[in-house]
Design a protein around this motif. Structure first.
Motif, PDB file in Angstrom:
ATOM      1  N   TYR A  89      -9.676  12.421  -0.573  1.00  0.00           N
ATOM      2  CA  TYR A  89      -9.801  11.232   0.279  1.00  0.00           C
ATOM      3  C   TYR A  89      -9.562  11.513   1.761  1.00  0.00           C
ATOM      4  O   TYR A  89     -10.368  11.106   2.604  1.00  0.00           O
ATOM      5  CB  TYR A  89      -8.851  10.135  -0.210  1.00  0.00           C
TER       6      TYR A  89
ATOM      7  N   PHE B  74       0.816  -1.215   0.000  1.00  0.00           N
ATOM      8  CA  PHE B  74       0.000   0.000   0.000  1.00  0.00           C
ATOM      9  C   PHE B  74       0.854   1.272   0.000  1.00  0.00           C
ATOM     10  O   PHE B  74       0.321   2.364  -0.096  1.00  0.00           O
ATOM     11  CB  PHE B  74      -0.943   0.021   1.212  1.00  0.00           C
TER      12      PHE B  74
ATOM     13  N   GLU C  80      -1.248   9.408  -2.255  1.00  0.00           N
ATOM     14  CA  GLU C  80      -2.484   9.786  -2.963  1.00  0.00           C
ATOM     15  C   GLU C  80      -3.690   9.778  -2.024  1.00  0.00           C
ATOM     16  O   GLU C  80      -4.552  10.644  -2.088  1.00  0.00           O
ATOM     17  CB  GLU C  80      -2.704   8.831  -4.138  1.00  0.00           C
ATOM     18  N   LEU C  81      -3.762   8.788  -1.133  1.00  0.00           N
ATOM     19  CA  LEU C  81      -4.907   8.659  -0.229  1.00  0.00           C
ATOM     20  C   LEU C  81      -4.917   9.718   0.872  1.00  0.00           C
ATOM     21  O   LEU C  81      -5.979  10.054   1.399  1.00  0.00           O
ATOM     22  CB  LEU C  81      -4.944   7.257   0.380  1.00  0.00           C
TER      23      LEU C  81
ATOM     24  N   CYS D 238       2.711   2.587  -2.208  1.00  0.00           N
ATOM     25  CA  CYS D 238       2.582   3.378  -3.441  1.00  0.00           C
ATOM     26  C   CYS D 238       1.307   4.225  -3.449  1.00  0.00           C
ATOM     27  O   CYS D 238       1.237   5.249  -4.121  1.00  0.00           O
ATOM     28  CB  CYS D 238       2.635   2.472  -4.664  1.00  0.00           C
ATOM     29  N   CYS D 239       0.288   3.837  -2.708  1.00  0.00           N
ATOM     30  CA  CYS D 239      -0.992   4.559  -2.675  1.00  0.00           C
ATOM     31  C   CYS D 239      -1.065   5.578  -1.552  1.00  0.00           C
ATOM     32  O   CYS D 239      -1.936   6.449  -1.559  1.00  0.00           O
ATOM     33  CB  CYS D 239      -2.146   3.582  -2.473  1.00  0.00           C
ATOM     34  N   LYS D 240      -0.171   5.461  -0.582  1.00  0.00           N
ATOM     35  CA  LYS D 240      -0.274   6.257   0.644  1.00  0.00           C
ATOM     36  C   LYS D 240      -0.362   7.751   0.374  1.00  0.00           C
ATOM     37  O   LYS D 240      -1.266   8.417   0.881  1.00  0.00           O
ATOM     38  CB  LYS D 240       0.906   5.947   1.558  1.00  0.00           C
TER      39      LYS D 240
END
Length: 185
Positions: free
Chosen positions: A31, A19, A25-26, A21-23
């Protein structure tokens, strides 16, 4: 976002290192989700328990079926059906226990229990009505298949033993499992 449409606000996500790589962005707008990544040799306990539960249920279903080998599509459908059934039962300890399941909360749909269990041998009848009768015309049009799941719209997804493809049919007729069907799968 499905959760926002249903009035839920996701504030925290626990995940493993995948996760990462998404941290970034989130965390940003819109979000605003706090992402907690566990250390290299740690696990997210809830996810690990869920994985164990799924593996256990898969072994139970496979133990009930007479096949020695399973086509990839059948295994995928077994997993899909198990997840669908688990999500269709209200969970003890949840805010809606005894009232709504996770499936009903998120999708707004109740589960329609299929007439045949996943993996069972059936005669699939394409087209026509969904009447339970089985006449001579249906017998000519039907084909041998393994039941996969209900499409939740009145039809059924089946695995054709002749073509090795997934087909959607209007009716299914449960039949005793012949050895030839076990050998074909």
């Amino acid at each position: 976002n499905v959760y926002q449409l249903k009035g839920f606000k996701v504030t925290t996500v626990h995940g493993d290192r995948q996760f990462k790589c998404c941290k970034e962005e989130l965390i940003k707008e819109p979000y605003n989700i706090n992402v907690i990544i566990c250390a290299k040799d740690e696990h997210v306990e809830v996810a690990e328990r869920t994985n164990r539960l799924l593996k256990e249920r898969i072994r139970c279903v496979k133990a009930m079926l007479p096949y020695n080998k399973y086509p990839r599509q059948l295994v995928m459908e077994i997993i899909y059906t198990i997840v669908q059934m688990i999500n269709a039962v209200p969970r003890k300890g949840s805010f809606s226990y005894g009232k709504l399941s996770i499936r009903e909360i998120i999708t707004g749909k109740r589960l329609i229990i299929p007439p045949v269990a996943v993996g069972w041998y059936i005669h699939a009848v394409p087209g026509g009505s969904s009447q339970p009768t089985y006449n001579s015309t249906d017998k000519k049009r039907s084909f041998k298949a393994i039941y996969l799941r209900s499409d939740q719209g009145g039809g059924h997804n089946v695995f054709s033993l002749k073509t090795k493809q997934v087909c959607n049919v209007a009716r299914v007729i449960e039949s005793p499992m012949p050895q030839s069907a076990i050998d074909t799968v």
